[in-house]
Scaffold this motif. Structure first.
Motif, PDB file in Angstrom:
ATOM      1  N   GLU A 146      45.993  41.819  28.697  1.00 41.61           N
ATOM      2  CA  GLU A 146      46.021  40.733  27.719  1.00 41.61           C
ATOM      3  C   GLU A 146      46.541  39.467  28.388  1.00 41.61           C
ATOM      4  N   PRO A 147      45.756  38.868  29.270  1.00 43.95           N
ATOM      5  CA  PRO A 147      46.228  37.708  30.033  1.00 43.95           C
ATOM      6  C   PRO A 147      46.282  36.447  29.184  1.00 43.95           C
ATOM      7  N   PRO A 148      47.305  35.604  29.372  1.00 41.68           N
ATOM      8  CA  PRO A 148      47.339  34.289  28.708  1.00 41.68           C
ATOM      9  C   PRO A 148      46.147  33.452  29.178  1.00 41.68           C
ATOM     10  N   ALA A 149      45.639  32.613  28.344  1.00 39.15           N
ATOM     11  CA  ALA A 149      44.436  31.828  28.678  1.00 39.15           C
ATOM     12  C   ALA A 149      44.663  30.887  29.851  1.00 39.15           C
ATOM     13  N   HIS A 150      45.920  30.481  30.062  1.00 33.67           N
ATOM     14  CA  HIS A 150      46.210  29.498  31.116  1.00 33.67           C
ATOM     15  C   HIS A 150      46.510  30.150  32.469  1.00 33.67           C
ATOM     16  N   VAL A 151      46.381  31.465  32.593  1.00 39.69           N
ATOM     17  CA  VAL A 151      46.747  32.166  33.825  1.00 39.69           C
ATOM     18  C   VAL A 151      45.498  32.739  34.506  1.00 39.69           C
ATOM     19  N   LYS A 152      45.434  32.569  35.832  1.00 37.87           N
ATOM     20  CA  LYS A 152      44.394  33.189  36.653  1.00 37.87           C
ATOM     21  C   LYS A 152      45.062  33.955  37.786  1.00 37.87           C
ATOM     22  N   PHE A 153      44.641  35.192  37.970  1.00 35.20           N
ATOM     23  CA  PHE A 153      45.138  35.992  39.083  1.00 35.20           C
ATOM     24  C   PHE A 153      44.077  36.030  40.186  1.00 35.20           C
ATOM     25  N   VAL A 154      44.510  35.798  41.418  1.00 36.56           N
ATOM     26  CA  VAL A 154      43.621  35.939  42.571  1.00 36.56           C
ATOM     27  C   VAL A 154      44.303  36.913  43.530  1.00 36.56           C
ATOM     28  N   LEU A 155      43.750  38.107  43.630  1.00 41.28           N
ATOM     29  CA  LEU A 155      44.339  39.152  44.462  1.00 41.28           C
ATOM     30  C   LEU A 155      43.541  39.280  45.761  1.00 41.28           C
ATOM     31  N   ALA A 156      44.219  39.597  46.846  1.00 41.36           N
ATOM     32  CA  ALA A 156      43.562  39.784  48.148  1.00 41.36           C
ATOM     33  C   ALA A 156      44.099  41.047  48.799  1.00 41.36           C
ATOM     34  N   THR A 157      43.214  41.786  49.468  1.00 45.84           N
ATOM     35  CA  THR A 157      43.646  43.027  50.106  1.00 45.84           C
ATOM     36  C   THR A 157      42.711  43.417  51.250  1.00 45.84           C
ATOM     37  N   THR A 158      43.283  44.100  52.228  1.00 46.33           N
ATOM     38  CA  THR A 158      42.493  44.686  53.310  1.00 46.33           C
ATOM     39  C   THR A 158      42.201  46.159  53.023  1.00 46.33           C
ATOM     40  N   ASP A 159      42.779  46.702  51.955  1.00 47.87           N
ATOM     41  CA  ASP A 159      42.630  48.129  51.658  1.00 47.87           C
ATOM     42  C   ASP A 159      42.496  48.348  50.145  1.00 47.87           C
ATOM     43  N   PRO A 160      41.320  48.055  49.581  1.00 47.56           N
ATOM     44  CA  PRO A 160      41.142  48.148  48.128  1.00 47.56           C
ATOM     45  C   PRO A 160      41.249  49.577  47.591  1.00 47.56           C
ATOM     46  N   GLN A 161      41.091  50.570  48.456  1.00 47.29           N
ATOM     47  CA  GLN A 161      41.148  51.966  48.004  1.00 47.29           C
ATOM     48  C   GLN A 161      42.538  52.348  47.498  1.00 47.29           C
ATOM     49  N   LYS A 162      43.552  51.584  47.917  1.00 46.02           N
ATOM     50  CA  LYS A 162      44.916  51.883  47.488  1.00 46.02           C
ATOM     51  C   LYS A 162      45.289  51.190  46.179  1.00 46.02           C
ATOM     52  N   ILE A 163      44.376  50.430  45.629  1.00 41.88           N
ATOM     53  CA  ILE A 163      44.634  49.742  44.361  1.00 41.88           C
ATOM     54  C   ILE A 163      44.218  50.677  43.221  1.00 41.88           C
ATOM     55  N   PRO A 164      45.064  50.874  42.223  1.00 40.61           N
ATOM     56  CA  PRO A 164      44.708  51.756  41.101  1.00 40.61           C
ATOM     57  C   PRO A 164      43.402  51.327  40.441  1.00 40.61           C
ATOM     58  N   VAL A 165      42.623  52.307  40.026  1.00 42.07           N
ATOM     59  CA  VAL A 165      41.338  52.029  39.383  1.00 42.07           C
ATOM     60  C   VAL A 165      41.530  51.186  38.128  1.00 42.07           C
ATOM     61  N   THR A 166      42.627  51.395  37.421  1.00 43.19           N
ATOM     62  CA  THR A 166      42.895  50.624  36.191  1.00 43.19           C
ATOM     63  C   THR A 166      43.023  49.136  36.470  1.00 43.19           C
TER      64      THR A 166
END
Length: 545
Positions: A146-166
Motif C-alpha cells: 500500500e505505497p503512498p502516492a508520493h513515493v517511488k521505490f527504485v531497487l537494484a541488485t546483482t542477485d535477484p534470486q535472493k529477493i523474496p518472491v512477494t
C-alpha cells in the motif's frame, strides 16, 4: 583531463540518451514516462558496473524535473542539478549491503509516509537490495503493498534470486545486460577523443575485454592505463598493465598447428612461460579465438569487422575444417579445466597442445603429393627444372607488390630456377614467421633467381595472399640477397610440390625407413616369431637429426 574526478564519475551518463548498451531498458522507461504510466516500484538487475544505479538516478530526475514528468529531464533545474550532485533532499539512497537491519528499514519507511519537502516524488534508491535481512524485507513489503502516492521505490541488485518472491511480484523488473566489447571500445574512444588523450583501437579493445561487460570497470581500467602510460593509452602498455596474452602468440600457435609443427608450438609455450603469463588466461583467450573462427565459418556476419584480428580470423576459418575447430575448442576447454590437476601449469598447457596436435588430421597436401612423387623419379628434378604439360580451361590470378591481382589464361608453366637455388631450402633460410611463413611454405617457384621470384599459390590457399604477408616475404628476400628482388604471386599450381608437400614427403619417407628398420631388427623379429607379437607402427618415430 580533470584531476579532481575519475573518469567513471566525470563521464557518468546524465540522461537516457547517454546510456550505452541498455536500449531495451531506455525504450521501456521512455514510453512509460511519455504516457505517464508510472509504477510505484522498479527493480533493476544485472552484474556490477553496467548502469543500474545510473538508470535509477536518471529516472529520479525524469520524475522530479521542474519541467514536468519527462523522458528527457532538462539537467539544469534545481532538482536535476541537485540529483546530479547527490544533494537532493527527496532522493534517499541506501546501500543495503551495509544497512541490513530491520530497525533502519522501519525508520526509513516511517519517513516515507511524509510528503516530499520540495519534489514531486520522494524516491528511495536501495542498492544491493538482496542483502537486506528477512525482517527488513517483511517491513518493506508492507509499504510496497500500500505505497503512498508520493513515493517511488527504485531497487537494484546483482542477485535477484535472493529477493523474496512477494517483493519481486510488486516491482516492475528490468534486466540490464552486460555491455558488448564493441560498444565499450567505441565509448572509450569517444571519451579519450574529448580528453585529447592519444590511443589505439587494440589497446581499447583489450581494456573492454578485461572489463567483462562493465562500463564502470572499463573506465576504472582506463584511468589506470592513462596513469600507467604517462598520459597516453597504447597497446603495449595496456597489455603489460593487464598481464594479458599477446594475440600474436595465439595466432602463431594456430599456424604451427596447421603446419603440424610441434617443435614450434612448444617453443611458443616457452616464450609465453618466459613472459610470466598465466596459462589459464592463454587457454581462455585461445578458446575465445577458436569461438570467433567457428562463428566466421558458420555465421560470418556475426564477426565484427572492427576487431583487430578480423583478417586473421577469416584466414584461419579457411585454413581449418569446421569440425577441427570444434574439436580444438573442446580440447582447450578441457585443458583449462585440468590445469590444476597437472604436475604444473606448464606441463598441463603443453599437454593440451600435444593433444591438439595428436588429433589433427593428416596434412591436406599429403594425398596429392603422393601422386606427384610416384610420377616423378627424383625429388631433385622437381626442385630444379621440369616441364609439366600445360593446363587447359583454367586461369591463374597474378599478384604483384604494386598491383592488385588480375586473372589471365594459364600458359604452359616452365620453371626457371637458378642452379644454386631451390625454394624449399630458401624458405628455411628466410627466417619467416606466422602467416607469411605459411604463405611461403604453400607456394612453389616458377621463377627463382637472385633478382626475380615468381611464386604460384594453390587455389586452396588463396586466402593467404594478404598484402601484409606478401610484404614480409618481399622484405625477407631483399635482406637475404642484399638487393631489391622483384616478387610476383599467382594463383595456380605447377606440380603441387610446395615446401609443405616436400616436407611431408620427407617425413613420410623417414617414417617408412624407421618402420622398415624396426621390422628388420633381429630382436623384434624374434619377438614376433616367438610370442606372436605385433608391431604398432603408430608408436614408431624416426630419430630427429
Amino acid at each position: 583531463m580533470s584531476q579532481s574526478q575519475v573518469l567513471a564519475r566525470k563521464w557518468r551518463p546524465k540522461n537516457f540518451s547517454e546510456l550505452t548498451g541498455q536500449d531495451h531498458v531506455v525504450r521501456a522507461l521512455t514510453n512509460a514516462l511519455q504516457q505517464n504510466r508510472l509504477h510505484h516500484a522498479y527493480l533493476f538487475t544485472g552484474t556490477r558496473g553496467i548502469g543500474k544505479t545510473t538508470v535509477a538516478r536518471i529516472l529520479a530526475k525524469a520524475l522530479n524535473c521542474e519541467t514536468g514528468i519527462t523522458a528527457s529531464p532538462c539537467g539544469t533545474c534545481t532538482a536535476c542539478s541537485q540529483i546530479d550532485q547527490g544533494h537532493f533532499i527527496d532522493l534517499i539512497e541506501l546501500d543495503a549491503a551495509s544497512n541490513t537491519q530491520v530497525d533502519h528499514m522501519r525508520d526509513l519507511l516511517e519517513n516515507a509516509l511524509y510528503a516530499p519537502t520540495e519534489a514531486r516524488f520522494k524516491i528511495y534508491i536501495i542498492d544491493e537490495v538482496h542483502m537486506l535481512s528477512k525482517s527488513a524485507f517483511n517491513a518493506m513489503l508492507k509499504t510496497l503493498e500500500e505505497p503512498p502516492a508520493h513515493v517511488k521505490f527504485v531497487l537494484a541488485t546483482t542477485d535477484p534470486q535472493k529477493i523474496p518472491v512477494t517483493v519481486l511480484s510488486r516491482c516492475l523488473q528490468f534486466n540490464l545486460k552486460q555491455i558488448p566489447i564493441a560498444l565499450i571500445t567505441e565509448h572509450l574512444k569517444n571519451i579519450l577523443a574529448q580528453e585529447n588523450i592519444p590511443t589505439d583501437d587494440t589497446a581499447l579493445t583489450n581494456i573492454a575485454k578485461a572489463a567483462q561487460g562493465s562500463m564502470r570497470d572499463a573506465l576504472s581500467i582506463l584511468d589506470q592505463a592513462i596513469a600507467f602510460g604517462e598520459g597516453k593509452v597504447a597497446e603495449d602498455t595496456v597489455r603489460s598493465m593487464l598481464g594479458t596474452i599477446d594475440q600474436y602468440y595465439l595466432h602463431d600457435l594456430l599456424e604451427a598447428l596447421a603446419l603440424q609443427n610441434g617443435a614450434r608450438m612448444l617453443a611458443i609455450a616457452d616464450e609465453i612461460d618466459a613472459q610470466g603469463l598465466s596459462f589459464d588466461s592463454v587457454l581462455h583467450d585461445f578458446s575465445a579465438l577458436l569461438h570467433h573462427i567457428a562463428l566466421a565459418q558458420t555465421v560470418p556476419q556475426a564477426i565484427h569487422k572492427e576487431i583487430p584480428a578480423y583478417p586473421q580470423i577469416l584466414s584461419f576459418a579457411k585454413t581449418f575444417a569446421a569440425e577441427d575447430i570444434q574439436l580444438l575448442y573442446q580440447i582447450a576447454l578441457h585443458g583449462r579445466r585440468d590445469l590444476s590437476l597437472a604436475p604444473d601449469e606448464y606441463a598441463g598447457f603443453t599437454m593440451t597442445l600435444i593433444r591438439m596436435l595428436a588429433f589433427m588430421p593428416d596434412n591436406q597436401t599429403t594425398s596429392s603429393a603422393k601422386q606427384i612423387i610416384t610420377a616423378a623419379p627424383e625429388i631433385s628434378d622437381v626442385e630444379n627444372t621440369f616441364n609439366p604439360p600445360a593446363q587447359t580451361g583454367k586461369s591463374a590470378a597474378s599478384f604483384s607488390q604494386s598491383d592488385s591481382y588480375q586473372t589471365a589464361p594459364t600458359a604452359p608453366k616452365t620453371p626457371v630456377v637458378a642452379p644454386d637455388l631451390n625454394w624449399h631450402d630458401l624458405v628455411k633460410q628466410l627466417k619467416l614467421v606466422g602467416m607469411a611463413k605459411m604463405l611461403a611454405q604453400h607456394s612453389e617457384a616458377k621463377l627463382l633467381t637472385a633478382k626475380n621470384v615468381e611464386l604460384f599459390v594453390p587455389e586452396l590457399h588463396r586466402h593467404l595472399l594478404d598484402k601484409k604477408y606478401q610484404n614480409a616475404i618481399q622484405n625477407a628476400l631483399d635482406a637475404h640477397f642484399g638487393r631489391p628482388v622483384a616478387l610476383n604471386f599467382s594463383v595456380g599450381s605447377i606440380t603441387g610440390m610446395t615446401p609443405v608437400a616436400l616436407q611431408q614427403l620427407e617425413n613420410e619417407q623417414k617414417q617408412a625407413e624407421a618402420i622398415a628398420a624396426i621390422e628388420k631388427d633381429p630382436i623384434v623379429q624374434d619377438l614376433v616369431d616367438s610370442f606372436d607379437a605385433k608391431i604398432i607402427e603408430s608408436s614408431i618415430k624416426p630419430i630427429q637429426n
